[in-house]
Enzyme design. Structure first.
Site, PDB file in Angstrom:
ATOM      1  N   TYR A  82      17.082  29.994   7.574  1.00 19.37           N
ATOM      2  CA  TYR A  82      15.894  30.709   8.066  1.00 19.37           C
ATOM      3  C   TYR A  82      15.898  30.773   9.592  1.00 19.37           C
ATOM      4  O   TYR A  82      16.092  29.760  10.268  1.00 19.37           O
ATOM      5  CB  TYR A  82      14.621  29.986   7.634  1.00 19.37           C
ATOM      6  CG  TYR A  82      14.227  30.215   6.197  1.00 19.37           C
ATOM      7  CD1 TYR A  82      14.026  31.500   5.691  1.00 19.37           C
ATOM      8  CD2 TYR A  82      14.021  29.130   5.350  1.00 19.37           C
ATOM      9  CE1 TYR A  82      13.644  31.690   4.369  1.00 19.37           C
ATOM     10  CE2 TYR A  82      13.625  29.308   4.028  1.00 19.37           C
ATOM     11  CZ  TYR A  82      13.440  30.600   3.548  1.00 19.37           C
ATOM     12  OH  TYR A  82      13.057  30.780   2.250  1.00 19.37           O
ATOM     13  N   LYS A  97       0.845  -1.201   0.000  1.00 16.63           N
ATOM     14  CA  LYS A  97       0.000   0.000   0.000  1.00 16.63           C
ATOM     15  C   LYS A  97       0.884   1.257   0.000  1.00 16.63           C
ATOM     16  O   LYS A  97       2.102   1.151   0.250  1.00 16.63           O
ATOM     17  CB  LYS A  97      -0.897  -0.004   1.243  1.00 16.63           C
ATOM     18  CG  LYS A  97      -0.121   0.059   2.551  1.00 16.63           C
ATOM     19  CD  LYS A  97      -0.998  -0.282   3.750  1.00 16.63           C
ATOM     20  CE  LYS A  97      -0.207  -0.162   5.040  1.00 16.63           C
ATOM     21  NZ  LYS A  97      -0.875  -0.817   6.172  1.00 16.63           N
TER      22      LYS A  97
END
Ligand SMILES: *Cc1c(COP(=O)(O)O)cnc(C)c1O
Length: 350
Positions: free
Chosen positions: A246, A33
């Protein structure tokens, strides 16, 4: 140069072989899956070839997988309406039944249908309640087209082998009257590795197929199948006291060489990776520094020889397993491998 995920075919084959060696007679239902846990369904041929059954979540995944194999496919999330039932039948899927409303959808089928009845043995997520099983069986038994392949259940805490709920779930599951008559399936990877009494007739390995431990601790014999790498695209020297990235969340304690690497959270590298998350560059573990940005990360490479164009390995090496990166990022390896972005280039390697 793009971000590349190589998928090792020999690692997949070895992991499957070690599951077979462990589980004797039990049939293997391999979980592919979520694009084979992010490894991409086209890249996991050794699993598709070597398993008895394959399992996916939904019809879109089943459609893709059906192009690659004639083996039985188990649809884990079952069907939600008659249109989905028709599609599942045309794809020759076995379907999971976990709710009485699905019995209504399938009960009048005129086409042969293989179903897996899922019982909630204590996880309180999907599954018929133990007391609903006999009602479900009574309804199904009036239609000879419906074949019950297996009674299945799922552990809530198999990754904590000492958790008492594992015993109580097994006890509740085995006590069901239906369990005496039907084939049984309960074990995911963690249960396959930690308790032989849960193997029953069908085992359902997922994460371990890909060489990743389901536990907090690692298993050296599981071979990591995915290696994720990205190029160093720039190098710079920064002074003591300067901040990187950042928000300036990392400050150099001395003059340092910083590698800027072309991968970021938009590729699937975890944004929450902390300073010092390990990155393997030219065979040496180097620490991540500063905040992960959309397309870039930075590493302190002061202690190694490095040039622009060298590759950084983000995970999937004996020296740097994805489990460690997950730990540094406050998540689990399942999440890291299954959410790589479509910008990543996948290639199968021997
Ligand atoms: C995904 C899944 C598994 C496999 O779990 P792992 O922890 O990856 O081994 C087993 N059973 C069911 C029902 C699943 O959905």
């Amino acid at each position: 140069m793009p971000v590349v995920a190589t998928i090792s075919q020999s690692a997949l084959a070895e992991n499957l072989a070690s599951i077979k060696a462990k589980c004797g007679k039990a049939k293997i239902v391999s979980m592919v899956k979520a694009a084979a846990y992010g490894h991409q369904i086209e890249m996991v041929a050794p699993i598709i070839k070597g398993s008895d059954f394959l399992a996916v979540s939904n019809l879109a995944e089943a459609t893709k997988l059906r192009r690659l194999t004639t083996k039985p496919i188990l649809l884990l999330l079952g069907v939600a309406n008659t249109a989905e039932l028709t599609a599942a039948i045309s794809l020759k899927c076995h379907i999971t039944i976990f709710d009485l409303h699905q019995i209504e959808i399938i009960k009048n089928t005129k086409t042969k249908l293989n179903i897996w009845l899922k019982v909630d043995s204590g996880m309180r997520r999907l599954g018929l309640l133990p007391q609903q099983i006999s009602e479900a069986l009574d309804t199904i038994s009036t239609n000879p087209k419906i074949n019950i392949v297996c009674l299945m259940s799922h552990f809530a805490s198999a990754d904590e082998p000492k958790n008492p709920t594992n015993n109580s779930q097994i006890t509740r599951f085995k006590k069901l009257p239906a369990a005496k008559k039907l084939k049984l399936s309960m074990a995911n990877s963690a249960a396959i590795l930690s308790r032989e009494d849960a193997a029953f007739d069908f085992i359902r390995p997922g994460i371990m197929l890909y060489g990743i431990s389901p536990f907090e601790w690692m298993y050296e014999y599981l071979q990591p199948a995915m290696q994720l790498s990205a190029p160093i695209i720039s190098l710079k020297t920064i002074k003591k006291g300067e901040q990187v990235g950042y928000g300036g969340t990392w400050t150099a304690s001395k003059k340092s060489t910083i590698a800027i690497i072309g991968i970021g959270y938009a590729d699937g590298y975890p944004r929450h990776a902390q300073n010092s998350t390990p990155i393997l560059i030219n065979k040496v573990i180097c620490p991540l520094v500063g905040r992960v940005s959309m397309d870039l990360i930075m590493a302190d490479v002061s202690k190694i020889k490095v040039k622009v164009g060298d590759l950084a390995i983000l995970w999937g090496d004996k020296e740097l397993r994805v489990e460690e990166v997950a730990k540094s990022s406050n998540t689990i390896a399942y999440e890291l491998v299954s959410r790589l972005n479509s910008r990543v280039i996948f290639t199968a390697v021997e």
